[in-house]
Design an enzyme around this catalytic site. Structure first.
Site, PDB file in Angstrom:
ATOM      1  N   CYS A 138      24.252 -42.357  94.510  1.00 23.77           N
ATOM      2  CA  CYS A 138      25.002 -43.240  93.324  1.00 23.77           C
ATOM      3  C   CYS A 138      24.423 -44.100  92.679  1.00 23.77           C
ATOM      4  O   CYS A 138      23.319 -44.142  92.385  1.00 23.77           O
ATOM      5  CB  CYS A 138      26.489 -43.027  93.901  1.00 23.77           C
ATOM      6  SG  CYS A 138      27.606 -43.851  92.841  1.00 23.77           S
TER       7      CYS A 138
ATOM      8  N   ASP B 207      29.299 -32.325  91.505  1.00 19.95           N
ATOM      9  CA  ASP B 207      29.688 -33.873  90.829  1.00 19.95           C
ATOM     10  C   ASP B 207      30.558 -34.113  89.501  1.00 19.95           C
ATOM     11  O   ASP B 207      30.218 -34.137  88.540  1.00 19.95           O
ATOM     12  CB  ASP B 207      29.023 -34.816  90.959  1.00 19.95           C
ATOM     13  CG  ASP B 207      28.654 -35.730  91.093  1.00 19.95           C
ATOM     14  OD1 ASP B 207      29.518 -36.292  91.460  1.00 19.95           O
ATOM     15  OD2 ASP B 207      27.589 -36.614  91.445  1.00 19.95           O
TER      16      ASP B 207
ATOM     17  N   HIS C 281      29.663 -35.284  94.988  1.00 17.88           N
ATOM     18  CA  HIS C 281      29.043 -36.662  94.313  1.00 17.88           C
ATOM     19  C   HIS C 281      28.513 -36.538  95.677  1.00 17.88           C
ATOM     20  O   HIS C 281      27.315 -37.014  96.292  1.00 17.88           O
ATOM     21  CB  HIS C 281      29.769 -37.623  94.213  1.00 17.88           C
ATOM     22  CG  HIS C 281      28.629 -38.264  93.653  1.00 17.88           C
ATOM     23  ND1 HIS C 281      27.952 -38.584  92.298  1.00 17.88           N
ATOM     24  CD2 HIS C 281      28.633 -39.380  94.540  1.00 17.88           C
ATOM     25  CE1 HIS C 281      27.425 -40.047  92.926  1.00 17.88           C
ATOM     26  NE2 HIS C 281      28.393 -40.809  93.468  1.00 17.88           N
TER      27      HIS C 281
END
Length: 421
Positions: free
Chosen positions: A236, A329, A363
Site C-alpha cells: 500500500c 482489492d 488488499h
C-alpha cells in the site's frame, strides 16, 4: 477413544499444521472449531464439519469440509477462515517475541448450524496449537538512531545474510509480524516505521526519501548484512514509498511491491532538490457499499499515465521488482497501476520485473494462513476502509506469494558463486 491431534503443536505462524481425528464412529458427522484471542482481547472463530471415513478417521490433509466457513480439501482452512467477533477487527500480532497466538481446536460429535457458531458444551476432544511469529534464536533490536524508528530482527548463527527493509501502509505504527518471520527464514530484516509512531506524524506532509536512505545505510552497515544492496517488502503506502526508494536509492536492488500505486498518491516525495508532486484524485468517486464499507480504488484515473509528470520514472531503477496484486482489492487498483509500471519498463527496454496477479485476493496480502481482513480503520483517513478479497482465493494467494517473495529476495540479494576451472 476419540483423539484430536495437531502436528506440530508449536510452530511458526506461516507453517502448516496437520490436523487429524481418530477413534470416531465410522461415517460419523463431526464439527471442528478453531478460536484464538488476540492481544486486545478480541476473539476470532472458525468452524467446518466433516464426515469420518470407514475406519472412523478425519484427516484435514485429505478429507473435504462439507460445510461451515469453507468447503473442500483445505488443510489449513480452520486458520485462514478465522473471523473476528468485533466487526472491522484485524488480527495483528503486536508482541512477536514473547508470546504466540494460541489456537484452540475443538471437535464436537454433531453438526452445528451456521446460526450456532459458538458452543458452550464440552468438546469430545481438543488440542491447542502455538503459532509463533519468530523462530528460536532470532534477536530483536530496538532502533532509535538519528531519525530512524524501527526494529531490527537478526537471525542466529555466523556469516552474512541478505538485508531487507519491511514497511506497511498508511495506518502507521511499527508492525513487526512480517519482519520477524522474514528473519526466521534467514533475512536480516528492519521493520521500519514511516508514520504514526512515536515522533513520526500520523499524516506526513511529504515523503522525505532521505529518511529512508538513512535507514538503508543503517541496515547495510550492520556486520551481519550481506551487501552491496538490500531488498524491501512493502504494501500500500509502503509500496508507494518502496517504488520511490527503488528508483532513487542505489542501495535498494530488490523490491517487493504489494498492492501499491506507481505514483505519489497524496503528498509529494522529496529527495534533496527533487520534488515529485502527487497525482490529483477524484473524491467524488469514493463509494460506500451496503455494509457501509468505503471503496477508494476508483478515485484515481485508471488510464495509462506513464508519460505524465505524476508517474514515478520507474525505468531509472537499477534493481528488480516483484509486483504482487490482489485483483479483488477495493482500496487501490493495483492491477492497473502494476500494469502501467510494467508497460513503462517495457517501453524502455527493461525486463527487470515479475508480476503475480491473484484473482479473488484483496488488499491485505500477508504471510500464509493469516485470516482475510476485509475491512478496518486507518487513523486520519477513514474508519471503514474496504480492503476486499474472497476468503479461499485470498488464502491461496498468501500461501503462494510468500514463497515467491522469499525466492525473489534470495535470488537478487545472494551473489551467484561460480565454479573455478
Amino acid at each position: 477413544m476419540v483423539q484430536l491431534t495437531a502436528t506440530p503443536t508449536s510452530t511458526l505462524v506461516d507453517e502448516p499444521v496437520h490436523i487429524r481425528a481418530t477413534g470416531l464412529a465410522p461415517f460419523r458427522l463431526v464439527s471442528l472449531h478453531a478460536s484464538l484471542q488476540d492481544e486486545k482481547g478480541t476473539f476470532f472463530h472458525s468452524w467446518a464439519y466433516y464426515r469420518a471415513n470407514e475406519v472412523g478417521e478425519v484427516d484435514l490433509d485429505h478429507d473435504p469440509a462439507l460445510g461451515g466457513d469453507y468447503t473442500g480439501v483445505h488443510p489449513m482452512g480452520l486458520f485462514w477462515s478465522l473471523k473476528p467477533e468485533i466487526f472491522l477487527a484485524r488480527l495483528c500480532k503486536r508482541d512477536v517475541m514473547n508470546s504466540p497466538f494460541k489456537v484452540q481446536i475443538k471437535l464436537y460429535d454433531k453438526r452445528l448450524l451456521p446460526i450456532q457458531p459458538k458452543v458452550t458444551s464440552a468438546p469430545t476432544a481438543s488440542v491447542t496449537v502455538e503459532r509463533w511469529y519468530v523462530a528460536s534464536g532470532v534477536t530483536r533490536i530496538q532502533v532509535r538512531e538519528g531519525r530512524i524508528r524501527a526494529s531490527l530482527f537478526v537471525p542466529p548463527g555466523n556469516g552474512q545474510l541478505p538485508g531487507v527493509i519491511d514497511m506497511f501502509g498508511g495506518s502507521g505504527g511499527l508492525l513487526e509480524s512480517r519482519a520477524s518471520l522474514l528473519a526466521s527464514h534467514g533475512f536480516v530484516c528492519l521493520a521500519l516505521a514511516h508514520c504514526g509512531f512515536e515522533d513520526l506524524p500520523i499524516q506526513p506532509e511529504k515523503i522525505d526519501l532521505e529518511y529512508f536512505e538513512e535507514a538503508a545505510n543503517f541496515l547495510l552497515k550492520h556486520p551481519k548484512v550481506l551487501g552491496p544492496g538490500i531488498g524491501l517488502v512493502s504494501v500500500c503506502r509502503g509500496a508507494e514509498i518502496g517504488l520511490s526508494m527503488a528508483i532513487y536509492l542505489k542501495q535498494v536492488v530488490a523490491s517487493v511491491l504489494i498492492n501499491g500505486p506507481n505514483f505519489p498518491i497524496s503528498v509529494p516525495h522529496v529527495y534533496h532538490d527533487l520534488i515529485l508532486k502527487p497525482r490529483s484524485s477524484s473524491i467524488e468517486l469514493i463509494r460506500s457499499n451496503s455494509y457501509g464499507l468505503v471503496d477508494f480504488y476508483r478515485v484515481f484515473d485508471e488510464s495509462n499515465h506513464e508519460e505524465s509528470h505524476s508517474a514515478f520514472p520507474i525505468e531509472k531503477a537499477k534493481g528488480h521488482f516483484l509486483f504482487i496484486v490482489g485483483e479483488a482489492d477495493k482500496n487501490i487498483n493495483g492491477k492497473v497501476f502494476a500494469k502501467n509500471a510494467i508497460e513503462q519498463l517495457k517501453r524502455h527496454g527493461k525486463n527487470n520485473w515479475t508480476l503475480l496477479s491473484y484473482p479473488g485476493a484483496g488488499h491485505m496480502i500477508e504471510p500464509p494462513y493469516t485470516p482475510l481482513c476485509i475491512a478496518s480503520a486507518v487513523r486520519g483517513v477513514c474508519s471503514t476502509i474496504h480492503w476486499g478479497g474472497e476468503v479461499v482465493p485470498h488464502a491461496a494467494a498468501q500461501e503462494h506469494s510468500w514463497k515467491e517473495i522469499q525466492n525473489f529476495l534470495r535470488k537478487h540479494l545472494t551473489p551467484v558463486v561460480t565454479g573455478q576451472i
